[in-house]
Design a protein around this motif. Structure first.
Motif, mmCIF file in Angstrom:
data_model
loop_
_atom_site.group_PDB
_atom_site.id
_atom_site.type_symbol
_atom_site.label_atom_id
_atom_site.label_comp_id
_atom_site.label_asym_id
_atom_site.label_seq_id
_atom_site.Cartn_x
_atom_site.Cartn_y
_atom_site.Cartn_z
ATOM 1 N N SER A 89 -19.603 -28.256 9.506
ATOM 2 C CA SER A 89 -18.702 -27.812 10.607
ATOM 3 C C SER A 89 -17.221 -27.979 9.800
ATOM 4 C CB SER A 89 -18.943 -28.894 11.782
ATOM 5 O OG SER A 89 -19.015 -30.141 11.438
ATOM 6 N N ASN A 120 -15.652 -23.743 14.141
ATOM 7 C CA ASN A 120 -16.308 -23.400 15.380
ATOM 8 C C ASN A 120 -17.717 -23.629 15.513
ATOM 9 O OD1 ASN A 120 -14.061 -21.823 16.361
ATOM 10 N ND2 ASN A 120 -14.761 -20.088 14.974
ATOM 11 N N ASN A 143 -21.062 -27.219 18.770
ATOM 12 C CA ASN A 143 -21.733 -26.317 19.327
ATOM 13 C C ASN A 143 -23.058 -25.985 18.728
ATOM 14 O OD1 ASN A 143 -20.072 -24.691 21.488
ATOM 15 N ND2 ASN A 143 -18.410 -25.271 19.868
ATOM 16 N N ASN A 170 -19.237 -17.403 15.369
ATOM 17 C CA ASN A 170 -18.064 -18.050 14.402
ATOM 18 C C ASN A 170 -16.898 -17.773 15.356
ATOM 19 O OD1 ASN A 170 -16.855 -19.626 12.737
ATOM 20 N ND2 ASN A 170 -16.540 -18.205 11.336
ATOM 21 N N GLU A 185 -14.139 -19.369 18.864
ATOM 22 C CA GLU A 185 -13.909 -20.599 19.430
ATOM 23 C C GLU A 185 -14.726 -20.840 20.748
ATOM 24 O OE1 GLU A 185 -9.494 -21.220 19.726
ATOM 25 O OE2 GLU A 185 -9.530 -19.172 19.144
ATOM 26 N N SER A 186 -15.045 -21.973 21.049
ATOM 27 C CA SER A 186 -16.051 -22.110 22.077
ATOM 28 C C SER A 186 -15.467 -21.591 23.343
ATOM 29 C CB SER A 186 -16.276 -23.578 22.184
ATOM 30 O OG SER A 186 -14.949 -24.572 22.241
ATOM 31 N N THR A 230 -21.429 -18.659 20.773
ATOM 32 C CA THR A 230 -20.047 -18.802 20.022
ATOM 33 C C THR A 230 -20.198 -19.118 18.424
ATOM 34 O OG1 THR A 230 -19.512 -20.623 21.189
ATOM 35 C CG2 THR A 230 -18.680 -18.741 22.141
ATOM 36 N N ALA A 231 -20.822 -20.123 18.542
ATOM 37 C CA ALA A 231 -21.303 -20.717 16.997
ATOM 38 C C ALA A 231 -21.740 -19.810 16.178
ATOM 39 C CB ALA A 231 -21.979 -22.078 17.241
#
Length: 427
Positions: free
Chosen positions: A70, A75, A79, A103, A105-106, A99-100
């Protein structure tokens, strides 16, 4: 380079188009290369090695992604999770939010995501360079191919790793005939709880459905299917990466992993001819001998008149002699029987044995446990084609012909004076 903004939902087919969008890049003439060592790919980011298999012209990682840095990929922070928060992701790999995996944003866990989609390479996401997240089409094509080649069995059993899954009565056991080796990593739910490891496998695709959900695929311990569903983006699910181009377009150095083929747990039965036991295997609705007959009769021969070849390949029988081999309850197959097994497996290599064939062609996969040996034949006193071809008599002078150099399963009529192998089929 051409650029056009399109709706990702339009591409996904299974949902109606709305205002979610991706920036699409076309890279005409692009290519890529990948290096495999002993069937494995090494992720340069962290040194992790992944077994790679080929399915229908695509390279799939045969292990869940384990990338978890991370600091290099912000990102991921907050997550991704290890199952039950035990801190050990080595077995199953992390469970990633959508989202992870992408790649992103959460904030896009609960809103429509806009991002760049490369028309040639797809969505890279957190996959290594030259790899991408599978699309809905990739998952569908995988499922359709396995349905075409697995003898009519449910495809879930062919995708599950041989070990690690809980057993359930009346559910086919895990076979991993595809090499996909799906692990039951479970799932992290949106509220923070975990679904059981050992029972479920959930995988992301690159397609979002709406502001809160994206498309995923599921294998379960209590059925033998691969199911599609829409899952909350902040669920934690496994990631499998696929090479961003087909094997026909990419430059592949090294060989894919085929070791799984030697570990398929075939459910062999048994039958006898004149006191000698032979393995049997069920393929779809048919029950076949999984070895060539070796009972000695008039007008039957060992290849080159060498008894050692009878031990390895079975005997070669004239058409007349072939009709005397099968015991009560068994018979020579008909042309229709040959056509049925052809339709069930699709490819010659699925029936060919793993060993014994000339190295001038591809090895057989023996995907179905049929174990066809290249016993060759005999005509007018001359022997031919050992290690190159498998010929099997049918009751109507039809012959099933498998060969080393292509995937065809030919069904042809041959002269009764020829001598070929015999496989009986249960009545």
């Amino acid at each position: 380079m051409k650029r056009l903004v399109l709706s990702l939902a339009c591409l996904a087919w299974f949902v109606a188009c709305d205002d979610e969008s991706a920036n699409y890049d076309w890279n005409d003439g692009a290519t890529l290369s990948v290096k495999l060592t002993n069937g494995k790919f090494t992720d340069d980011r962290d040194g992790q090695k992944y077994s790679v298999v080929q399915v229908n012209g695509q390279l799939w990682m045969a292990e869940n992604l384990r990338y978890a840095d991370s600091s290099k990929t912000p990102n991921l922070k907050g997550n991704m999770w290890c199952h039950e928060d035990d801190g050990d992701c080595e077995i199953y790999g992390p469970l990633y939010s959508w989202t992870a995996a992408m790649n992103l944003e959460s904030k896009y866990n609960s809103s429509l995501a806009t991002y760049t989609y490369d028309y040639t390479y797809g969505v890279h996401g957190i996959c290594p360079e030259n790899w991408r997240l599978p699309t809905v089409d990739d998952w569908q094509n995988l499922a359709q191919y396995l349905m075409f080649t697995n003898g009519g069995d449910p495809i879930g059993a062919d995708m599950k790793a041989v070990e690690g899954w809980e057993d359930e009565d009346n559910i086919p056991k895990a076979l991993n005939r595809s090499g996909f080796a799906a692990l039951p990593a479970g799932r992290r739910n949106s509220e923070g709880g975990f679904m059981s490891a050992g029972k479920y496998a959930f995988f992301w695709s690159s397609a979002q459905v709406d502001a809160a959900t994206s498309s995923g695929w599921t294998l379960r311990y209590d059925n033998a299917h691969l199911d599609n569903g829409n899952y909350y983006k902040d669920h934690g699910m496994s990631v499998r990466c696929i090479l961003a181009m087909s094997t026909a377009s990419a430059k592949i150095e090294g060989n894919v992993d085929s070791s799984y083929l030697d570990n398929i747990p075939f459910d062999y039965g048994q039958m006898e001819i004149d006191g000698k036991s032979y393995k049997t295997i069920k393929i779809g609705t048919q029950n076949w001998m999984a070895e060539n007959a070796a009972v000695k009769t008039d007008d039957s021969w060992c290849y080159n008149d060498d008894e050692k070849n009878c031990d390895k390949y079975g005997r070669l029988y004239s058409f007349e002699a072939a009709q005397t081999v099968c015991p009560e309850g068994w018979r020579l197959p008909t042309k229709s029987d040959f056509q049925t097994i052809y339709g069930a497996v699709g490819f010659g290599s699925s029936l060919r044995s793993r060993d014994g064939w000339t190295d001038k062609g591809s090895r057989g996969t023996n995907y179905m446990g049929f174990n066809a040996m290249p016993a060759g034949g005999r005509e007018s006193g001359d022997f031919f084609d050992v290690t190159y071809s498998s010929y099997m008599w049918g009751s109507d002078k039809s012959v099933l012909w498998l060969r080393y150099y292509d995937e065809k399963i030919s069904i042809e009529e041959k002269d009764a004076k020829n001598a070929f192998s015999v496989r009986c089929i249960e009545e």
